[in-house]
Scaffold this active site. Structure first.
Site, short mmCIF file in Angstrom:
data_model
loop_
_atom_site.label_atom_id
_atom_site.label_comp_id
_atom_site.label_asym_id
_atom_site.label_seq_id
_atom_site.Cartn_x
_atom_site.Cartn_y
_atom_site.Cartn_z
N HIS A 109 4.82 2.38 -3.52
CA HIS A 109 4.18 3.35 -4.43
C HIS A 109 5.18 4.47 -4.70
CE1 HIS A 109 1.00 5.40 -6.50
NE2 HIS A 109 1.37 6.51 -5.88
N LEU A 129 -7.22 2.48 -2.36
CA LEU A 129 -6.06 2.51 -3.25
C LEU A 129 -4.91 3.32 -2.64
CD1 LEU A 129 -5.02 1.86 -6.15
CD2 LEU A 129 -5.89 4.12 -6.81
C1 GAR Z 1 7.12 0.83 -9.39
O1 GAR Z 1 7.55 2.15 -9.63
C2 GAR Z 1 6.08 0.80 -8.29
O2 GAR Z 1 6.32 1.74 -7.29
C3 GAR Z 1 4.83 1.13 -9.07
O3 GAR Z 1 4.96 0.39 -10.25
C4 GAR Z 1 6.35 0.29 -10.59
C5 GAR Z 1 6.66 -1.17 -10.84
O4 GAR Z 1 7.99 -1.32 -11.25
N1 GAR Z 1 3.65 0.76 -8.34
C6 GAR Z 1 2.55 1.51 -8.30
O5 GAR Z 1 2.41 2.54 -8.93
C7 GAR Z 1 1.44 0.98 -7.37
N2 GAR Z 1 0.42 1.94 -7.19
P1 GAR Z 1 8.69 -2.72 -11.16
O6 GAR Z 1 7.76 -3.70 -11.87
O7 GAR Z 1 9.99 -2.55 -11.89
O8 GAR Z 1 8.88 -3.07 -9.70
#
Ligand code: GAR
Length: 200
Positions: free
Chosen positions: A108, A143
């Site tokens: 996260h 969450l």
């Molecule tokens: C990342 O920044 C991850 O930390 C976030 O989504 C992005 C996905 O990037 N996840 C969340 O916010 C989960 N709550 P990616 O598809 O390039 O790995």
């Protein structure tokens, strides 16, 4: 070798960073299957390019429990032992979490418990924090909430925009997600209340 199942919804850069750590021999594991909840997720295309098995189960008209049962079945079919959420933007059912006890990880982009939910980097930037970062944690039924494995701090620079901050956080995400997996798969650890304790 530990069999990983990756769940993603979008770009998949965290998935790619983990895949590269595996190829480089930094993590002794294999990616058994990559599951996406959107057929057009660039992360799924990247997984196919790497020659990995990908699945995108149909979700139309299905409630969360029914959809997640398909995921559990697919992960079991591929012998998955650890589930790695890599930008997976659906909430998992309690049944899913019970199916892989202490074996589901998430990344996260904030220092939890600050700024759970969507767009955490922007939330932190808009709040005016001077330090942000990212968190690798076990997934529980709430969450962005389970026991924390690793966090990395990213200072907010005076000339940052939300996007420049997010880019520096992402680089740290890539680093600590692989490192957390490596440690969990090779070291002894236990979960003590909310605390993940690595034991020498
Ligand atoms: C990342 O920044 C991850 O930390 C976030 O989504 C992005 C996905 O990037 N996840 C969340 O916010 C989960 N709550 P990616 O598809 O390039 O790995």
């Amino acid at each position: 070798m530990t069999r990983l199942g990756v769940l993603l919804s979008g770009r998949g850069s965290n998935f790619q960073a983990i895949a590269e750590s595996i190829s480089a021999g930094r993590i002794s594991a294999g990616i058994a299957v990559v599951i996406g909840n959107r057929a057009d997720a660039p992360g799924l295309a990247a997984a196919r390019e790497r020659g990995l098995t990908t699945i995108c189960p149909p979700s139309k008209g299905l409630d969360r429990e029914t959809y997640d049962r398909q995921l559990i079945a697919a992960l079991r079919e591929h012998g998955v032992e650890w589930v790695v959420l890599a930008g997976y933007m659906r909430i998992l059912s309690a049944e899913f979490i019970r199916a892989f006890p202490r074996r589901i990880l998430n990344i996260h982009p904030s220092l939890l418990p600050a700024f759970p939910g969507l767009d955490a980097q922007h939330q932190a930037f808009d709040y005016g924090v001077k330090l942000s970062g990212c968190t690798v944690h076990f997934v529980d039924e709430h969450l962005d909430h389970g026991p924390i494995v690793t966090q990395a701090m990213v200072p907010v620079d005076p000339d940052d925009t939300a996007d420049s901050l997010a880019a520096r956080i992402l680089a740290e995400e890539h680093r600590i997600y692989s490192e957390s997996l490596r440690r969990l798969l090779t070291e002894d650890w236990r979960i003590d209340g909310r605390r993940v304790v690595f034991t020498p």
